[in-house]
Structure formats: C-alpha cells, structure tokens
Motif scaffolding. Sequence first.
Motif, PDB file in Angstrom:
ATOM      1  N   ILE A  26       0.844  -1.198   0.000  1.00 38.33           N
ATOM      2  CA  ILE A  26       0.000   0.000   0.000  1.00 38.33           C
ATOM      3  C   ILE A  26       0.883   1.255   0.000  1.00 38.33           C
ATOM      4  N   SER A  27       1.938   1.259   0.806  1.00 37.01           N
ATOM      5  CA  SER A  27       2.844   2.411   0.852  1.00 37.01           C
ATOM      6  C   SER A  27       3.558   2.600  -0.474  1.00 37.01           C
ATOM      7  N   LEU A  28       3.974   1.511  -1.109  1.00 29.47           N
ATOM      8  CA  LEU A  28       4.650   1.606  -2.402  1.00 29.47           C
ATOM      9  C   LEU A  28       3.719   2.170  -3.470  1.00 29.47           C
ATOM     10  N   ILE A  29       2.470   1.743  -3.454  1.00 30.98           N
ATOM     11  CA  ILE A  29       1.494   2.255  -4.429  1.00 30.98           C
ATOM     12  C   ILE A  29       1.197   3.733  -4.169  1.00 30.98           C
ATOM     13  N   GLN A  30       1.137   4.115  -2.914  1.00 28.49           N
ATOM     14  CA  GLN A  30       0.802   5.485  -2.558  1.00 28.49           C
ATOM     15  C   GLN A  30       1.963   6.445  -2.804  1.00 28.49           C
TER      16      GLN A  30
END
Length: 197
Positions: A26-30
């Motif tokens: 999720i952090s990588l996508i965000q």
Amino acid sequence: MRHGNTINHLGRTHSHREAMLQNMAISLIQYKRIETTLAKAKELRKYVEPLITKSKNDSTHSRRTVFSYLQDKEAVKTLFGEIAEKVANRNGGYTRIIKLGTRFGDNAEVALIELVDYNEALLTSVEEKSTKTRRSRRGGKKAEGTTETATIADESSAVVVEEAPIAEVAPVETVADVVEPSQDETPSVEGEEAKEA
C-alpha cells in the motif's frame, strides 16, 4: 526440512508477514518508492508485481482479487487508475531495487524499492543519453600554435569559447643571472642593516 522452499519468512509468523507485505505494498502504491531492508524489498517485489499485472485488466473480478490482497480502497483506485496507465505497455519488471548500503544501528542492508515508471530523473537521463552520438567532440589533433575552440554542452544553447593562441615559453635564464644583482644597482635596505650590525 525446507527442501525447495524458497519463501523467506523474514522471522515472522504467516499472519504477521502477510500484514507487513500488505502495508508495504500500500505504501509503495501510494508513495511510488519506499526505503526498507533488502530482504523485505525482494519479498515485496514478489508480492506487488503480480498485483500490478492484474491491474492492467480493469474488470470487477480483477479489482476484487487485488482488494483481497491490499484491503485498501484508495490503493486499489490508484493502482487501477494512475499506475495501470503508466505500465500498460511494460511486460513485467515494474519495480526497481537500489541498494543503499548498511543501516547504522544494526548493520542491516538497506534498499530503496520504487516503481520504474515514476523515477523522473532516471527517465530524463535515459532520453538524453539516447540522443547523443558516439562522435568525439574534438575534430582531431590541432597544429601547434593554432587557436583551439571548446564547446560547452548546454541544453538551452551551445556556446563556443575561443581561447588565446598557445604561447611558446622562453627558456629560463641561468641561476646566476637571476640571483646575482648587477653592479650598477644600489644595495638594498636589508644589506645596509646587516653591515651596521
């Protein structure tokens, strides 16, 4: 025994490992890039790249499948909207891992994992390199005594700087001519002070 078992458990239970990979994905996508340990980055790549591949096919089934892994509506929306457009013509290899050395506290190997299509600095440098030719900037050896020109590569405009002709250096006089003053010159002030003392 762990014959043929290639999963790195990362020293965690199954539920803890899955929750950690979910949060990191999720952090990588965000944020498009995150800094973590090298082992976690390698495991995250295995976790997130199939999800990015799944996002190329924007269907309800694909969205539900990705949501079962991420459990975050905003991340799914970003993945199927913005990221899927950028990686539409890429056949895998959506992430890049860059090693950053070791961490100060525990000497763990630290790495940066990022989405390949979002690193603007590398994308522009690749485009600039592809436009260059393999020719030398100098046309060859110049004759001695001629003027040389140097070009400065500037993206806005090329500037030509001309240098003065190369001057020949006169031979240095002998040491005796340089050090000893001639008889006609008056003695220096230091010489008079030395005689009086």
